[in-house]
Design a protein around this motif. Structure first.
Motif, mmCIF file in Angstrom:
data_model
loop_
_atom_site.group_PDB
_atom_site.id
_atom_site.type_symbol
_atom_site.label_atom_id
_atom_site.label_comp_id
_atom_site.label_asym_id
_atom_site.label_seq_id
_atom_site.Cartn_x
_atom_site.Cartn_y
_atom_site.Cartn_z
ATOM 1 N N ASP A 202 48.988 7.783 8.926
ATOM 2 C CA ASP A 202 48.966 7.406 10.349
ATOM 3 C C ASP A 202 47.608 6.812 10.736
ATOM 4 O OD1 ASP A 202 51.602 8.189 10.940
ATOM 5 O OD2 ASP A 202 50.986 10.270 11.251
ATOM 6 N N PRO A 203 47.165 5.755 10.058
ATOM 7 C CA PRO A 203 45.821 5.242 10.318
ATOM 8 C C PRO A 203 45.666 4.591 11.686
ATOM 9 C CG PRO A 203 46.990 3.786 8.823
ATOM 10 C CD PRO A 203 47.843 5.001 8.989
ATOM 11 N N VAL A 204 46.738 3.992 12.217
ATOM 12 C CA VAL A 204 46.620 3.385 13.544
ATOM 13 C C VAL A 204 46.438 4.476 14.595
ATOM 14 C CG1 VAL A 204 47.711 1.878 15.250
ATOM 15 C CG2 VAL A 204 47.978 1.396 12.807
ATOM 16 N N LEU A 205 47.125 5.577 14.431
ATOM 17 C CA LEU A 205 46.904 6.711 15.317
ATOM 18 C C LEU A 205 45.453 7.180 15.206
ATOM 19 C CD1 LEU A 205 48.082 8.909 17.230
ATOM 20 C CD2 LEU A 205 48.500 10.267 15.165
ATOM 21 N N GLY A 206 44.934 7.247 13.986
ATOM 22 C CA GLY A 206 43.545 7.641 13.806
ATOM 23 C C GLY A 206 42.585 6.691 14.493
ATOM 24 N N TRP A 207 42.917 5.401 14.453
ATOM 25 C CA TRP A 207 42.066 4.397 15.102
ATOM 26 C C TRP A 207 42.028 4.607 16.614
ATOM 27 C CZ3 TRP A 207 39.372 -0.020 13.267
ATOM 28 C CH2 TRP A 207 38.928 -0.889 14.273
ATOM 29 N N VAL A 208 43.194 4.750 17.236
ATOM 30 C CA VAL A 208 43.236 4.815 18.696
ATOM 31 C C VAL A 208 42.883 6.203 19.235
ATOM 32 C CG1 VAL A 208 44.942 2.967 18.833
ATOM 33 C CG2 VAL A 208 45.708 5.345 18.798
ATOM 34 N N SER A 210 40.258 7.933 18.985
ATOM 35 C CA SER A 210 38.915 8.016 19.549
ATOM 36 C C SER A 210 38.644 6.934 20.588
ATOM 37 C CB SER A 210 37.871 7.907 18.434
ATOM 38 O OG SER A 210 37.995 6.679 17.744
ATOM 39 N N THR A 211 39.690 6.147 20.946
ATOM 40 C CA THR A 211 39.502 5.107 21.956
ATOM 41 C C THR A 211 40.608 5.198 23.010
ATOM 42 O OG1 THR A 211 40.635 3.531 20.499
ATOM 43 C CG2 THR A 211 38.242 3.585 20.406
ATOM 44 N N ALA A 212 41.663 4.406 22.853
ATOM 45 C CA ALA A 212 42.686 4.327 23.896
ATOM 46 C C ALA A 212 43.399 5.646 24.153
ATOM 47 C CB ALA A 212 43.713 3.256 23.519
ATOM 48 N N LEU A 213 43.556 6.458 23.122
ATOM 49 C CA LEU A 213 44.289 7.714 23.279
ATOM 50 C C LEU A 213 43.441 8.814 23.913
ATOM 51 C CD1 LEU A 213 47.033 9.037 22.723
ATOM 52 C CD2 LEU A 213 46.228 9.597 20.421
ATOM 53 N N ARG A 214 42.132 8.663 23.897
ATOM 54 C CA ARG A 214 41.235 9.725 24.332
ATOM 55 C C ARG A 214 41.441 10.158 25.782
ATOM 56 N NH1 ARG A 214 36.631 9.785 26.744
ATOM 57 N NH2 ARG A 214 36.640 7.528 26.769
ATOM 58 N N PRO A 215 41.469 9.224 26.763
ATOM 59 C CA PRO A 215 41.684 9.674 28.137
ATOM 60 C C PRO A 215 43.072 10.263 28.373
ATOM 61 C CG PRO A 215 41.671 7.283 28.027
ATOM 62 C CD PRO A 215 41.221 7.779 26.683
ATOM 63 N N VAL A 216 44.045 9.869 27.535
ATOM 64 C CA VAL A 216 45.398 10.431 27.653
ATOM 65 C C VAL A 216 45.388 11.891 27.220
ATOM 66 C CG1 VAL A 216 47.760 10.271 26.791
ATOM 67 C CG2 VAL A 216 46.482 8.181 27.342
ATOM 68 N N LEU A 217 44.840 12.163 26.044
ATOM 69 C CA LEU A 217 44.832 13.532 25.534
ATOM 70 C C LEU A 217 43.956 14.448 26.379
ATOM 71 C CD1 LEU A 217 44.746 12.983 21.664
ATOM 72 C CD2 LEU A 217 46.709 13.199 23.206
ATOM 73 N N GLU A 227 53.004 17.394 21.053
ATOM 74 C CA GLU A 227 54.292 16.735 21.300
ATOM 75 C C GLU A 227 54.105 15.234 21.500
ATOM 76 O OE1 GLU A 227 57.836 16.637 24.687
ATOM 77 O OE2 GLU A 227 56.474 18.361 24.604
ATOM 78 N N LEU A 228 53.178 14.852 22.384
ATOM 79 C CA LEU A 228 52.983 13.428 22.646
ATOM 80 C C LEU A 228 52.457 12.709 21.399
ATOM 81 C CD1 LEU A 228 51.864 11.485 25.623
ATOM 82 C CD2 LEU A 228 50.383 11.284 23.629
ATOM 83 N N THR A 229 51.542 13.335 20.689
ATOM 84 C CA THR A 229 50.978 12.703 19.501
ATOM 85 C C THR A 229 52.046 12.455 18.444
ATOM 86 O OG1 THR A 229 48.823 13.724 19.916
ATOM 87 C CG2 THR A 229 49.244 12.906 17.694
ATOM 88 N N ALA A 230 52.938 13.402 18.259
ATOM 89 C CA ALA A 230 54.006 13.236 17.276
ATOM 90 C C ALA A 230 54.929 12.082 17.660
ATOM 91 C CB ALA A 230 54.799 14.531 17.136
ATOM 92 N N GLU A 231 55.267 11.993 18.920
ATOM 93 C CA GLU A 231 56.144 10.921 19.391
ATOM 94 C C GLU A 231 55.457 9.560 19.256
ATOM 95 O OE1 GLU A 231 58.843 9.799 23.340
ATOM 96 O OE2 GLU A 231 57.630 11.642 23.313
ATOM 97 N N TYR A 232 54.199 9.506 19.617
ATOM 98 C CA TYR A 232 53.440 8.266 19.539
ATOM 99 C C TYR A 232 53.237 7.841 18.083
ATOM 100 C CZ TYR A 232 49.519 5.047 20.544
ATOM 101 O OH TYR A 232 48.687 3.958 20.643
ATOM 102 N N ALA A 233 52.931 8.799 17.219
ATOM 103 C CA ALA A 233 52.727 8.496 15.798
ATOM 104 C C ALA A 233 53.976 7.902 15.178
ATOM 105 C CB ALA A 233 52.300 9.748 15.046
ATOM 106 N N ALA A 234 55.142 8.441 15.528
ATOM 107 C CA ALA A 234 56.394 7.916 14.983
ATOM 108 C C ALA A 234 56.622 6.481 15.437
ATOM 109 C CB ALA A 234 57.556 8.809 15.421
ATOM 110 N N ALA A 235 56.323 6.204 16.698
ATOM 111 C CA ALA A 235 56.483 4.842 17.208
ATOM 112 C C ALA A 235 55.502 3.881 16.528
ATOM 113 C CB ALA A 235 56.273 4.828 18.719
#
Length: 266
Positions: A202-208, A210-217, A227-235
């Motif tokens: 899941d390298p794209v998840l790893g990339w985001v 520390s950036t775009a995903l940070r304010p969400v989490l 839950e959200l991370t699993a759903e996002y990672a699958a997408a």
């Protein structure tokens, strides 16, 4: 960087090589001969800021960031009288004197309405001074569109709709050219799409993360984060399938603008 939750220097540096390339390409277009005052707004953990002192040995380089975590990491790069770091929000920053080179790298997409900031900064340049801007331009890429759709879905909208990535977070190159040229600067603006071959699970998840995903989490508790991370990672796996060699290609658009104030540099 602006103050949106807690920054993780180690996570951000996981892809340090890929994140350094746009900074290097941006500064390659800055033709300042012997600047005295160089400022890096949104300096992060300071590695790239310190490199500016190597390029311009006669300059006093100041990095400004709103993250105490990033500045704690940057402390190792302080050089008394040459390189310093200070806590501050780029939206409120004011220089003590006219600036010869002002750099802001991968920061302004966090600041709504940042064209007004660029107008103010252009007026704070010394004669012949330079402003150099780089922002990610991938807000319509699957990585961000999928995240925005998740944040606005019925499941997550009550908590996350406000922090969904916005498609209009940055201008296109022509937009930045118009803003800076309107202040009398000689401007060069362009865009580049980098193709990053990312390794690992899941390298794209790893990339985001520390950036775009940070304010969400930052809005979620532990169970909701999982839950959200699993759903996002699958997408993301569907949108960015691995290649035969196991790496995953992440196209990443970046937008650049460099402007020089009129007059003779000191």
């Amino acid at each position: 960087m602006t103050g949106i939750g807690t920054w993780d220097p180690a996570g951000y540096l996981r892809y340090a090589g890929e994140r350094t390339r746009p900074f290097t390409d941006l500064l390659a277009r800055v033709d300042a001969a012997d600047p005295r005052v160089v400022v890096d707004l949104g300096c992060g953990e300071g590695t790239l800021t310190a490199s500016l002192a190597g390029r311009w040995p006669g300059a006093r380089v100041t990095g400004v960031d709103s993250s105490p975590e990033m500045l704690a990491a940057a402390a190792a790069r302080v050089v008394p009288g040459r390189v310093e770091f200070t806590l501050g929000d780029v939206r409120d920053w004011q220089p003590r004197e006219r600036v010869d080179v002002l750099v802001t790298n991968a920061v302004l997409h966090w600041v709504p309405g940042h064209a007004d900031l660029l107008v103010r900064w252009a007026g704070q340049l010394a004669p012949g001074g330079w402003v150099a801007v780089q922002v990610p331009g991938n807000f319509r890429a699957p990585s961000h569109v999928l995240l925005a759709e998740l944040c606005r879905s019925p499941r997550w909208a009550p908590v996350l709709a406000e922090v969904a990535p916005a498609a209009d977070a940055v201008l296109d190159p022509a937009g930045y050219l118009e803003v800076l040229a309107g202040e009398g600067l000689a401007v060069e603006a362009w865009e580049t799409t980098y193709l990053h071959a990312l390794a690992g699970t899941d390298p794209v998840l790893g990339w985001v993360r520390s950036t775009a995903l940070r304010p969400v989490l930052a809005r979620l508790g532990e169970e909701d984060t999982a839950e959200l991370t699993a759903e996002y990672a699958a997408a993301l796996r569907r949108a960015y399938p691995p290649r035969a060699d196991g790496t995953t290609l992440l196209p990443f658009r970046r937008v650049f603008a460099v402007g020089q104030a009129p007059g003779t540099s000191r």
